[in-house]
Design a protein around this motif. Structure first.
Motif, PDB file in Angstrom:
ATOM      1  N   TRP A 162       0.841  -1.277   0.051  1.00 22.82           N
ATOM      2  CA  TRP A 162      -0.135   0.013   0.020  1.00 22.82           C
ATOM      3  C   TRP A 162       0.836   1.364   0.118  1.00 22.82           C
ATOM      4  N   LEU A 163       1.936   1.269   0.851  1.00 15.87           N
ATOM      5  CA  LEU A 163       2.824   2.449   0.958  1.00 15.87           C
ATOM      6  C   LEU A 163       3.499   2.803  -0.432  1.00 15.87           C
ATOM      7  N   VAL A 164       3.955   1.563  -0.970  1.00 17.62           N
ATOM      8  CA  VAL A 164       4.689   1.558  -2.405  1.00 17.62           C
ATOM      9  C   VAL A 164       3.841   2.466  -3.298  1.00 17.62           C
ATOM     10  N   ASN A 165       2.331   2.081  -3.478  1.00 14.48           N
ATOM     11  CA  ASN A 165       1.682   2.914  -4.387  1.00 14.48           C
ATOM     12  C   ASN A 165       1.339   4.207  -3.918  1.00 14.48           C
ATOM     13  N   VAL A 166       1.420   4.409  -2.554  1.00 15.86           N
ATOM     14  CA  VAL A 166       0.627   5.554  -2.425  1.00 15.86           C
ATOM     15  C   VAL A 166       1.972   6.561  -2.277  1.00 15.86           C
ATOM     16  N   ILE A 167       3.045   6.337  -1.643  1.00 14.92           N
ATOM     17  CA  ILE A 167       4.069   7.229  -1.242  1.00 14.92           C
ATOM     18  C   ILE A 167       5.447   6.970  -1.806  1.00 14.92           C
ATOM     19  N   THR A 168       5.556   5.874  -2.725  1.00 13.39           N
ATOM     20  CA  THR A 168       6.673   5.322  -3.469  1.00 13.39           C
ATOM     21  C   THR A 168       7.649   4.496  -2.490  1.00 13.39           C
ATOM     22  N   ALA A 169       8.368   3.639  -3.113  1.00 17.25           N
ATOM     23  CA  ALA A 169       8.973   2.702  -2.493  1.00 17.25           C
ATOM     24  C   ALA A 169      10.167   3.270  -1.564  1.00 17.25           C
ATOM     25  N   PRO A 170      10.718   4.357  -1.950  1.00 18.24           N
ATOM     26  CA  PRO A 170      12.093   4.859  -1.056  1.00 18.24           C
ATOM     27  C   PRO A 170      11.338   5.493   0.135  1.00 18.24           C
ATOM     28  N   MET A 171      10.107   6.016   0.188  1.00 16.49           N
ATOM     29  CA  MET A 171       9.490   6.656   1.229  1.00 16.49           C
ATOM     30  C   MET A 171       9.107   5.578   2.320  1.00 16.49           C
ATOM     31  N   ALA A 172       8.549   4.493   1.557  1.00 11.33           N
ATOM     32  CA  ALA A 172       8.345   3.355   2.555  1.00 11.33           C
ATOM     33  C   ALA A 172       9.543   2.744   3.249  1.00 11.33           C
ATOM     34  N   ILE A 173      10.754   2.691   2.670  1.00  8.95           N
ATOM     35  CA  ILE A 173      11.963   2.434   3.324  1.00  8.95           C
ATOM     36  C   ILE A 173      12.260   2.963   4.491  1.00  8.95           C
ATOM     37  N   LEU A 174      12.050   4.589   4.348  1.00 10.11           N
ATOM     38  CA  LEU A 174      12.369   5.663   5.385  1.00 10.11           C
ATOM     39  C   LEU A 174      11.446   5.285   6.495  1.00 10.11           C
ATOM     40  N   LEU A 175      10.440   4.652   6.382  1.00 12.73           N
ATOM     41  CA  LEU A 175       9.576   4.155   7.829  1.00 12.73           C
ATOM     42  C   LEU A 175      10.520   3.243   8.453  1.00 12.73           C
ATOM     43  N   ASP A 176      10.870   2.212   7.685  1.00 13.62           N
ATOM     44  CA  ASP A 176      11.934   1.203   8.445  1.00 13.62           C
ATOM     45  C   ASP A 176      13.062   1.798   9.135  1.00 13.62           C
ATOM     46  N   ALA A 177      13.808   2.815   8.526  1.00 16.25           N
ATOM     47  CA  ALA A 177      14.680   3.577   9.239  1.00 16.25           C
ATOM     48  C   ALA A 177      14.225   3.942  10.458  1.00 16.25           C
ATOM     49  N   VAL A 178      13.244   4.593  10.755  1.00 17.57           N
ATOM     50  CA  VAL A 178      12.638   5.002  11.806  1.00 17.57           C
ATOM     51  C   VAL A 178      12.434   4.029  12.829  1.00 17.57           C
ATOM     52  N   SER A 179      12.030   2.607  12.373  1.00 17.23           N
ATOM     53  CA  SER A 179      11.565   1.509  13.059  1.00 17.23           C
ATOM     54  C   SER A 179      12.972   1.172  14.037  1.00 17.23           C
ATOM     55  N   TYR A 180      14.158   1.027  13.346  1.00 15.69           N
ATOM     56  CA  TYR A 180      15.422   0.629  13.716  1.00 15.69           C
ATOM     57  C   TYR A 180      15.747   1.635  14.917  1.00 15.69           C
ATOM     58  N   LEU A 181      15.585   2.805  14.579  1.00 13.20           N
ATOM     59  CA  LEU A 181      15.943   3.991  15.500  1.00 13.20           C
ATOM     60  C   LEU A 181      15.153   3.734  16.999  1.00 13.20           C
ATOM     61  N   VAL A 182      13.834   3.583  16.712  1.00 11.35           N
ATOM     62  CA  VAL A 182      12.896   3.116  17.732  1.00 11.35           C
ATOM     63  C   VAL A 182      13.532   1.925  18.950  1.00 11.35           C
ATOM     64  N   SER A 183      13.965   0.980  17.949  1.00 10.43           N
ATOM     65  CA  SER A 183      14.104  -0.359  18.603  1.00 10.43           C
ATOM     66  C   SER A 183      15.532  -0.079  19.222  1.00 10.43           C
ATOM     67  N   GLY A 184      16.608   0.437  18.671  1.00  9.33           N
ATOM     68  CA  GLY A 184      17.858   0.865  19.525  1.00  9.33           C
ATOM     69  C   GLY A 184      17.534   1.565  20.625  1.00  9.33           C
ATOM     70  N   LEU A 185      16.564   2.339  20.782  1.00  5.42           N
ATOM     71  CA  LEU A 185      16.379   3.265  22.171  1.00  5.42           C
ATOM     72  C   LEU A 185      15.753   2.230  23.041  1.00  5.42           C
ATOM     73  N   VAL A 186      14.886   1.596  22.673  1.00  7.27           N
ATOM     74  CA  VAL A 186      14.115   0.618  23.613  1.00  7.27           C
ATOM     75  C   VAL A 186      15.317  -0.569  24.126  1.00  7.27           C
ATOM     76  N   LEU A 187      16.066  -0.946  23.232  1.00  8.90           N
ATOM     77  CA  LEU A 187      16.915  -1.808  23.809  1.00  8.90           C
ATOM     78  C   LEU A 187      18.180  -1.242  24.716  1.00  8.90           C
ATOM     79  N   ARG A 188      18.333   0.184  24.647  1.00 10.67           N
ATOM     80  CA  ARG A 188      19.320   0.835  25.465  1.00 10.67           C
ATOM     81  C   ARG A 188      18.629   0.761  26.899  1.00 10.67           C
ATOM     82  N   SER A 189      17.267   0.388  26.880  1.00 14.05           N
ATOM     83  CA  SER A 189      16.797   0.557  28.574  1.00 14.05           C
ATOM     84  C   SER A 189      16.774  -0.668  29.321  1.00 14.05           C
ATOM     85  N   LEU A 190      17.404  -1.725  28.442  1.00 11.16           N
ATOM     86  CA  LEU A 190      17.336  -3.015  29.255  1.00 11.16           C
ATOM     87  C   LEU A 190      18.305  -2.797  30.492  1.00 11.16           C
TER      88      LEU A 190
END
Length: 403
Positions: A162-190
Motif C-alpha cells: 500500500w505504501l509503495v503505491n501511495v508514497i513510493t518505495a523509497p519513502m516506505a523504506i524511510l519508515l523502516d529506518a525510523v523503526s530501527y531507531l525506536v528499537s535501538g532506544l528501547v534496547l538501551r533501556s534493558l
C-alpha cells in the motif's frame, strides 16, 4: 513472582517490544527494496538475485568473526549500535532516490553494509536471549518472538504494498529506518547485567575453530546445521524468482505481492502456536517437510483470482513451516550450547545459512532467466524435498530441549 511465565521477566518483554517494532519495518523494506529494484530501476531476475544475495554476503565473509566478537563483548551495546547504524543506512535510500543518485550498484552496496550490521545484531540478539529467561522457557520465549515475526510478516508486506503505491518505495523504506531507531532506544533501556569475556587467553583462530567444532562435531547440531544450510540455499532460489514471477509473468502489482507474503505471516502465527507442544526433533523435521509442500504450489499459479489464491495458500504453508520449526530449532540450539559459545554457535550456523542465500538468490535468478521462472522454482522445490529426506534420516529426530 511466577517464574514459569514470560511476564515475570521485564527485560525479556522490552526485548520483545524492540524486536516487534523493527520487524514490521523490516518486512516493509524487504518488499519495498525488491519493488524499487524491479519497477524503478528495471532490474532483471539475475540482478534481483544479486541484490538479494548482497545483504547476506557479510554472513559468508565475516560471519564467524562476528560470533567471536559477540562472545568477547557485552551484547546489549552491540544491539543498540547496530540498530542505530542500520537506521542511518536505510535513511540514505530515499535521499539518494530524491537526488537521482540511486542506482542498482549503489543499492547493492548499501545492502552489503546493511547486512554486515544485521549480522552483528543477529549474532548478539540470539546470544543475549538466554540471559533474559531460564532454559525451561527458551522454546516459549522463541515461540512468542516467532509469532510476533509472523504477525509482522503478515502486516508488513501488505502495508508495504500500500505504501509503495501511495508514497513510493523509497519513502516506505524511510519508515523502516525510523523503526530501527525506536528499537535501538528501547534496547538501551534493558537492565540485565552481563560481563565481557576475560581479556587473557584470547586468540581469534582458536576461538573460531572452537565455535565451528562445537557445531559440526555435535551429534545433533551437525545435522541440524547442514539441513538448515540446504534449506536456505533452495529457499533463496524460490524467494528471488517468485518476485519476478508474480510481478512480471503473472502481472500482479506490489500490493498483491504483499498480500501473498501476508499469508506466510498468518501461517507463521499458526505454526508458532503449535511449536512448543511436541518434542524438538520431530517438530524440526516436520517443518522441513512443510516448506516444499508450500513452495510446490507457487509454480502452479496462474494470473487472475485463482492464481492469487494458489500463491496465498503456498505462502501460508511456507509460513507455517517456519513458525512451527523455528522456535523448536532455536530453543534446542540455545539449550545445548554453553553461554561462552552462544555467539559463535549462532554466528556459525547463521553465517553459512545466509551464505547459502548469497549462492541461491543469484542462482535462482540466473536459472529463471535461462530456463524460465517455473522451471527454476521446480528445481528448487526438488532440492527442498531432498534436504527434507536427508534430515529425517539423522539422529536429530530424537532431539529434545535440555532444561
Amino acid at each position: 513472582m511466577t517464574r514459569g511465565k514470560l511476564t515475570a521477566y521485564p527485560d525479556y518483554l522490552r526485548f520483545w517490544v524492540a524486536d516487534t517494532v523493527s520487524l514490521v519495518g523490516t518486512y516493509v523494506t524487504g518488499l519495498a527494496v525488491q519493488v524499487l529494484a524491479v519497477v524503478n530501476l528495471g532490474a532483471s531476475a539475475t540482478a534481483l538475485g544479486v541484490l538479494g544475495g548482497a545483504r547476506w554476503l557479510p554472513y559468508l565473509v565475516v560471519g564467524l568473526v562476528a560470533g567471536v566478537l559477540v562472545d568477547r563483548w557485552r551484547r546489549r551495546p552491540i544491539l543498540v549500535t547496530a540498530d542505530l547504524i542500520r537506521a542511518g543506512l536505510l535513511g540514505l535510500i530515499p535521499v539518494l532516490a530524491a537526488t537521482g543518485s540511486l542506482t542498482m550498484t549503489v543499492l547493492i552496496g548499501l545492502m552489503v553494509v546493511f547486512g554486515l550490521f544485521s549480522l552483528v545484531y543477529e549474532a548478539a540478539q540470539l546470544s543475549y536471549l538466554p540471559r533474559l529467561v531460564p532454559a525451561a522457557l527458551l522454546t516459549r520465549a522463541n515461540a512468542r518472538m516467532e509469532q510476533t515475526n509472523s504477525v509482522a510478516q503478515a502486516a508488513g508486506p501488505m502495508i508495504a504494498g500500500w505504501l509503495v503505491n501511495v508514497i513510493t518505495a523509497p519513502m516506505a523504506i524511510l519508515l523502516d529506518a525510523v523503526s530501527y531507531l525506536v528499537s535501538g532506544l528501547v534496547l538501551r533501556s534493558l537492565a540485565t547485567e552481563e560481563k565481557a569475556a576475560p581479556v587473557e587467553h584470547r586468540h581469534l583462530g582458536r576461538e573460531l575453530k572452537e565455535g565451528v567444532r562445537w557445531v559440526y562435531r555435535h551429534r545433533m547440531l551437525a545435522p541440524l546445521a547442514l539441513g538448515s544450510h540446504a534449506w536456505f540455499l533452495f529457499n533463496g532460489m524460490v524467494s528471488t524468482v517468485m518476485v519476478v514471477f508474480v510481478l512480471n509473468e503473472l502481472g500482479f502489482d506490489a500490493f498483491a505481492l504483499g498480500v501473498t507474503y501476508a499469508f506466510a505471516g498468518v501461517g507463521g502465527v499458526l505454526g508458532a502456536s503449535l511449536s512448543g507442544r511436541f518434542k524438538a526433533g520431530p517438530t524440526i523435521i516436520a517443518g522441513h517437510w512443510f516448506t516444499p509442500l508450500g513452495y510446490g504450489l507457487i509454480p502452479l499459479a496462474t494470473n487472475g483470482t485463482a492464481g492469487l489464491v494458489v500463491l496465498c495458500l503456498g505462502q501460508l504453508l511456507f509460513g507455517f513451516s517456519i513458525g512451527f520449526d523455528g522456535p523448536a530449532e532455536m530453543g534446542f540450539r540455545q539449550s545445548v550450547t554453553p553461554d561462552r559459545l552462544q555467539g559463535r554457535m549462532n554466528a556459525t550456523i547463521r553465517s553459512f545459512n545466509r551464505g547459502m542465500i548469497v549462492i541461491g538468490a543469484p542462482l535462482g535468478g540466473a536459472l529463471a532467466d535461462a530456463l524460465g521462472n517455473r522451471t527454476a522454482m521446480w528445481i528448487a522445490v526438488g532440492g527442498l524435498v531432498v534436504q527434507a529426506v536427508a534430515i529425517t534420516c539423522t539422529p536429530l529426530r530424537h532431539a529434545s530441549i535440555q532444561e
